[in-house]
Design a protein around this motif. Sequence first.
Motif, PDB file in Angstrom:
ATOM      1  N   PRO A 156       5.846  12.311 -13.142  1.00 40.77           N
ATOM      2  CA  PRO A 156       5.677  11.054 -13.870  1.00 40.77           C
ATOM      3  C   PRO A 156       6.626   9.970 -13.347  1.00 40.77           C
ATOM      4  O   PRO A 156       7.728  10.260 -12.885  1.00 40.77           O
ATOM      5  N   ASN A 157       6.161   8.733 -13.395  1.00 44.79           N
ATOM      6  CA  ASN A 157       6.959   7.560 -13.029  1.00 44.79           C
ATOM      7  C   ASN A 157       7.516   7.642 -11.602  1.00 44.79           C
ATOM      8  O   ASN A 157       8.644   7.214 -11.333  1.00 44.79           O
ATOM      9  N   ALA A 158       6.714   8.175 -10.687  1.00 38.24           N
ATOM     10  CA  ALA A 158       7.168   8.346  -9.307  1.00 38.24           C
ATOM     11  C   ALA A 158       6.824   7.135  -8.443  1.00 38.24           C
ATOM     12  O   ALA A 158       5.686   6.661  -8.440  1.00 38.24           O
ATOM     13  N   THR A 159       7.816   6.661  -7.707  1.00 42.55           N
ATOM     14  CA  THR A 159       7.588   5.662  -6.662  1.00 42.55           C
ATOM     15  C   THR A 159       7.192   6.417  -5.402  1.00 42.55           C
ATOM     16  O   THR A 159       7.820   7.406  -5.029  1.00 42.55           O
ATOM     17  N   LEU A 160       6.136   5.949  -4.764  1.00 42.42           N
ATOM     18  CA  LEU A 160       5.591   6.654  -3.606  1.00 42.42           C
ATOM     19  C   LEU A 160       5.763   5.843  -2.327  1.00 42.42           C
ATOM     20  O   LEU A 160       5.721   4.607  -2.355  1.00 42.42           O
ATOM     21  N   ILE A 161       5.932   6.541  -1.226  1.00 45.33           N
ATOM     22  CA  ILE A 161       6.008   5.918   0.099  1.00 45.33           C
ATOM     23  C   ILE A 161       4.899   6.514   0.967  1.00 45.33           C
ATOM     24  O   ILE A 161       4.740   7.735   1.024  1.00 45.33           O
ATOM     25  N   PHE A 162       4.135   5.646   1.611  1.00 45.27           N
ATOM     26  CA  PHE A 162       3.093   6.097   2.523  1.00 45.27           C
ATOM     27  C   PHE A 162       3.332   5.519   3.912  1.00 45.27           C
ATOM     28  O   PHE A 162       3.692   4.346   4.058  1.00 45.27           O
ATOM     29  N   GLU A 163       3.140   6.350   4.921  1.00 44.63           N
ATOM     30  CA  GLU A 163       3.101   5.898   6.303  1.00 44.63           C
ATOM     31  C   GLU A 163       1.648   5.973   6.733  1.00 44.63           C
ATOM     32  O   GLU A 163       1.025   7.036   6.701  1.00 44.63           O
ATOM     33  N   ILE A 164       1.098   4.817   7.128  1.00 46.99           N
ATOM     34  CA  ILE A 164      -0.344   4.679   7.350  1.00 46.99           C
ATOM     35  C   ILE A 164      -0.629   4.261   8.781  1.00 46.99           C
ATOM     36  O   ILE A 164       0.048   3.373   9.330  1.00 46.99           O
ATOM     37  N   GLU A 165      -1.632   4.878   9.377  1.00 47.72           N
ATOM     38  CA  GLU A 165      -2.142   4.435  10.673  1.00 47.72           C
ATOM     39  C   GLU A 165      -3.642   4.197  10.525  1.00 47.72           C
ATOM     40  O   GLU A 165      -4.397   5.114  10.203  1.00 47.72           O
ATOM     41  N   LEU A 166      -4.070   2.964  10.763  1.00 47.84           N
ATOM     42  CA  LEU A 166      -5.470   2.593  10.587  1.00 47.84           C
ATOM     43  C   LEU A 166      -6.210   2.685  11.915  1.00 47.84           C
ATOM     44  O   LEU A 166      -5.753   2.165  12.934  1.00 47.84           O
ATOM     45  N   TYR A 167      -7.362   3.343  11.889  1.00 42.92           N
ATOM     46  CA  TYR A 167      -8.141   3.535  13.110  1.00 42.92           C
ATOM     47  C   TYR A 167      -9.361   2.638  13.205  1.00 42.92           C
ATOM     48  O   TYR A 167      -9.748   2.216  14.298  1.00 42.92           O
ATOM     49  N   ALA A 168     -10.005   2.374  12.076  1.00 44.07           N
ATOM     50  CA  ALA A 168     -11.248   1.603  12.136  1.00 44.07           C
ATOM     51  C   ALA A 168     -11.449   0.791  10.871  1.00 44.07           C
ATOM     52  O   ALA A 168     -11.064   1.204   9.772  1.00 44.07           O
ATOM     53  N   VAL A 169     -12.052  -0.393  11.052  1.00 42.31           N
ATOM     54  CA  VAL A 169     -12.459  -1.259   9.950  1.00 42.31           C
ATOM     55  C   VAL A 169     -13.933  -1.566  10.158  1.00 42.31           C
ATOM     56  O   VAL A 169     -14.309  -2.203  11.143  1.00 42.31           O
ATOM     57  N   ASN A 170     -14.775  -1.093   9.248  1.00 44.99           N
ATOM     58  CA  ASN A 170     -16.218  -1.312   9.369  1.00 44.99           C
ATOM     59  C   ASN A 170     -16.770  -1.973   8.116  1.00 44.99           C
ATOM     60  O   ASN A 170     -16.162  -1.895   7.048  1.00 44.99           O
ATOM     61  N   LYS A 171     -17.920  -2.591   8.260  1.00 49.39           N
ATOM     62  CA  LYS A 171     -18.583  -3.182   7.108  1.00 49.39           C
ATOM     63  C   LYS A 171     -18.871  -2.097   6.099  1.00 49.39           C
ATOM     64  O   LYS A 171     -19.356  -1.018   6.435  1.00 49.39           O
TER      65      LYS A 171
END
Length: 218
Positions: free
Chosen positions: A127-142
């Motif tokens: 509960p009440n956790a702050t989260l950290i994400f490391e993200i790598e985006l590969y594609a953006v499509n309609k």
Amino acid sequence: MGRALSLLLLPLALLAAPARAEGGSAAAEEVQIEVLHLPEACSPKSKKGDLLNAHYDGFLASDGSKFYCSRTQNEGHPKWFVLGVGQVIKGLDIAMMNMCPGEKRKVTIPPSLAYGQQGYAQGKIPPNATLIFEIELYAVNKGPRSVEAFNQIDRDGDKKLSEFEISQYLKEEFARDGKKRHPTAHDEILADIFKKNDHDGDGFISAKEYNVYQHDEL
């Protein structure tokens, strides 16, 4: 990867919240975004409704422990999800706006934009956790699933997609993007499309089955 192909290959991201964060200080809290890598050619940029393909690791800010890694799921394939429609937690929907293929970000998400006071026991998030994400985006499509995209695949106009129609579209998209693929990729993707979308097992994907918003299991 082509637009319609991407629209059909759409499992929900594993991090779809089982319950929304409750009220509180959401307005006062913001997602913190650190750009780790930005390609010289940063286009297209993601917007609400786009279909994204990304890898991401999730950590608890309190002790740095990792609670999620997309590379260990689905045979290591990146995740597909629609941005801004609640298929991932609110903080990720915000954090991945205006992001381009090849971009990497480290984002910090407050509890009110993650799993809130209830946490997510199944995902080992207290509960009440702050989260950290490391993200790598590969594609953006309609994003899914437009009438135009459906009609483009539905060549005989019978309002349902046959295996032949989707197969032909896959072949054209593969030829158009020019990327090298394993010889079995076409058949594997075609089988996966029907496994995830042909809910009544009649060998066709109907207009209703094609509509991702009607099917939470997609």
